[in-house]
Design an enzyme around this catalytic site. Structure first.
Site, short mmCIF file in Angstrom:
data_model
loop_
_atom_site.label_atom_id
_atom_site.label_comp_id
_atom_site.label_asym_id
_atom_site.label_seq_id
_atom_site.Cartn_x
_atom_site.Cartn_y
_atom_site.Cartn_z
N VAL A 87 31.49 -23.71 11.01
CA VAL A 87 30.96 -23.02 12.17
C VAL A 87 29.72 -22.23 11.76
O VAL A 87 29.82 -21.14 11.22
CB VAL A 87 32.02 -22.06 12.74
CG1 VAL A 87 31.46 -21.33 13.94
CG2 VAL A 87 33.28 -22.82 13.10
N PRO A 88 28.54 -22.80 11.99
CA PRO A 88 27.29 -22.14 11.60
C PRO A 88 27.00 -20.92 12.45
O PRO A 88 26.07 -20.91 13.25
CB PRO A 88 26.24 -23.24 11.79
CG PRO A 88 26.80 -24.13 12.85
CD PRO A 88 28.31 -24.05 12.72
N CYS A 89 27.76 -19.88 12.27
CA CYS A 89 27.57 -18.68 13.08
C CYS A 89 26.21 -18.07 12.79
O CYS A 89 25.70 -17.27 13.56
CB CYS A 89 28.67 -17.67 12.81
SG CYS A 89 29.62 -18.00 11.34
N HIS A 90 25.61 -18.47 11.68
CA HIS A 90 24.30 -17.90 11.33
C HIS A 90 23.22 -18.47 12.23
O HIS A 90 22.10 -17.99 12.26
CB HIS A 90 24.00 -18.20 9.86
CG HIS A 90 23.93 -19.64 9.55
ND1 HIS A 90 25.01 -20.37 9.09
CD2 HIS A 90 22.89 -20.50 9.63
CE1 HIS A 90 24.61 -21.62 8.92
NE2 HIS A 90 23.34 -21.73 9.24
N ARG A 91 23.57 -19.50 12.99
CA ARG A 91 22.60 -20.08 13.92
C ARG A 91 22.65 -19.38 15.26
O ARG A 91 21.97 -19.77 16.19
CB ARG A 91 22.89 -21.56 14.11
CG ARG A 91 22.33 -22.38 12.98
CD ARG A 91 22.46 -23.86 13.31
NE ARG A 91 22.32 -24.62 12.07
CZ ARG A 91 22.78 -25.84 11.93
NH1 ARG A 91 23.42 -26.41 12.92
NH2 ARG A 91 22.61 -26.47 10.83
#
Length: 105
Positions: free
Chosen positions: A51-55
DNA sequence: ACATGTTCCTTAC
DNA sequence: GTAAGGAACATGT
């Protein structure tokens, strides 16, 4: 794991590399309309690399927060990852607002 | 720019 | 079942 999280993670994984999205757009995509709920789902992130929460950034194009903190080494890592994907940040904000990814756009 | 109100979901008692 | 919290957004002052 709730359905809401599944929806959020699904939408999040749909974000192509080199693009970012905002809590508001993501919230609208999952059908909640509330960015805070999305923030909750993201901070619970069960699979960080999946889950690329950094995006996900704020609608203000600022970084917002990361790993439960609005600043710190985590935020720096977030910027670094985005920069690595081609998303440059300047002055703590997204340098290129056109890199904002809209679902269905 | 700062302060206040709104909105939805998760967690704790 | 009720109360409090959160990585936000929008509006008013």
């Amino acid at each position: 794991m709730t359905k809401f999280q599944q929806k959020v993670y699904g939408a999040l994984k749909r974000i192509p590399r080199g693009r970012v999205t905002t809590y508001g757009l993501l919230a609208k995509e999952v059908g909640c309309g509330s960015a805070r709920a999305v923030g909750q789902a993201l901070k619970h992130n069960p699979d960080a690399p999946t889950v690329p929460c950094h995006r996900v950034i704020r609608s203000d194009l600022t970084l917002g927060g990361y790993s439960g903190s609005e600043s710190g080494a985590d935020i720096r890592r977030k910027v670094r990852l985005l920069k690595q994907e081609g998303v440059a940040f300047e002055g703590g904000r997204l340098a290129n607002p056109k890199q904002l990814f809209r679902f269905g756009a």
